[in-house]
Design an enzyme around this catalytic site. Sequence first.
Site, short mmCIF file in Angstrom:
data_model
loop_
_atom_site.label_atom_id
_atom_site.label_comp_id
_atom_site.label_asym_id
_atom_site.label_seq_id
_atom_site.Cartn_x
_atom_site.Cartn_y
_atom_site.Cartn_z
CE LYS B 171 -2.08 -1.09 3.79
NZ LYS B 171 -1.57 -2.38 4.00
CG ASP B 189 0.72 2.12 8.52
OD1 ASP B 189 0.17 1.22 7.62
OD2 ASP B 189 1.45 1.87 9.10
NE ARG B 256 -9.91 -11.33 -16.98
CZ ARG B 256 -9.24 -12.33 -17.40
NH1 ARG B 256 -9.21 -13.23 -16.70
NH2 ARG B 256 -8.77 -12.23 -18.45
#
Lengths: 88, 332
Positions: B171, B189, B256
Site C-alpha cells: 500500500k 497507515d 474482468r
Amino acid sequence: MNEATVTIKNRAGIHARPAALIVQTASKYSSKIWLEKDSDRINAKSIMGIITLGASFGTPIRIISDGSDEEAATAAILALFESKFEED
Amino acid sequence: MATKDEKRFTVLDLLDLDLKEQNALNLRCIGGRKGLPRVITTPDLNRPGLALSGFYESFAWQRLQIFGRGENAYLKMLAEEGKTEVLEKLFTYPMPCCIFTHNLAPNREFFDSAEAADCPILQTDLSSSELSSRVLRVLSDIFSPQTTLHGVLVEVYGIGILLSGDSGVGKSETALELVERGHRLVADDVVEIRCVNGSILMGQGANKVIGHHMEIRGLGIINVTHLFGVGAIRDKKQIQLVCGLEEWDANKVYDRIGTEEMTTEILGVRVPKLEIPVKPGRNIPIIIETAAMNERLKKMGYHSAQEFNQNVLRWLESENARALYFNRDDYL
C-alpha cells in the site's frame, strides 16, 4: 481470539525503536494482531499505526491476536512489553 | 473495524481546535478557567433569554449558552436593579460554558457568580448568528460517527482513494509512486474517518504531529512533506473509492468486465470498491490512476464497461437483422 493486557513499562513509551521491534515480532506470525489503547485499535504489523497510538509510560494496552498461531503471537508481544523493549 | 466510543469533548478541547477561515470561532476564555474541563455532551446551543427572565422549565442547560447583545443588555439591567438571585439560580445549572459574542464582556456580578460556580466564560468577536452557524457546523463534525481504518488515503486526479489490504501487500509503496507522479498523500497507515452529514466520508490522518510520514520497507520512515513539497500532501479528503490490494490468488475469480459495481460499507455509507490483485509485473499505481479517471468518467455519466456492452449488444442485433434479411426465402 487471544487477548492480553499490559501496561507500558519503559519510561520513553512506544517511540520508533520499540514500534519497529513490535512490528518485527508481529510479522513473524500469520495471525492478525492488533493493539488497543482506549477505543483505538490498530494493526500491530504497521509501524506508523503503533506510533500513532501515542502510548506513553503507564498506558494500558490490550494485545489481541486472531489466527492459527494466536497464542504464541500474544505471548511474544507480551514478552516484548515486559522486557521494556530492552531499554532502561 | 473499530468504531470509536464517543470521546469526552471538553470546553478546553473546543478552545484548542485548530479551525481556519470560515470555521474559526475566535474563542478565548475570559473567566471561570477552573471549569474548562467541563464536558460538552450535545452539539447544540441555547440562547438563555427565558432562563434569565426566570422561566426554567425545559431549560437546555446541557448546551453551550450564547449571550448576545440582548442578553447582555438584560444582564446589565438586572445588575442595575440589584437582582442577583437570577444569576445564582442560573449558575446552579452545570452549563458547559457561557459564550459572549460581539466581544461583549459581562458585568462584575456575572463574572463573580461564574467564577464561584466554575463555569467558563468565553468571548468571541463574531456576531451571535455567525457564531451559531459556525458552532453548529464544527460540533456536528466532532460529534459525527467516526472510525479508524488501516490503509492509505491518497487523492488521485481529485478522487479520494482509500488503499486497503494486509500489511506488506504494498500500500505504502503504491502511494509513494502515486505521490511521485504528482498525486497527494492524505494519511498513511492509520486513517481516521468521519461520517459528515450522514453521507460523506471524510478521511484524515489520526495525528497532526506525525502526519504525512510514511514507512517504506528498506528506507524506514520518510517525511513526505519535506521530500515532495507541500503540493504532495493534503489534510483531509472525502473517500470516494476503496481499492483493496491483495496478493494474486490463482483460484479467485476477479472482475474482468466491470459492469457490476461492488461496494463496501464504511460507517453505514456505501462506497464503490475495487479488488486489485497484486503480482510482479502489474503496475499498481497506474491501475489506481486509471481507476480514478474511470471513477470520474462514471460520475460524469459515462460508464466504460456498460457502454461497451451496449455497443456489443447493438452490433449483435444489427448483424442478426441482416442475417435474417439475407436468408429470407424470397430473397433468393
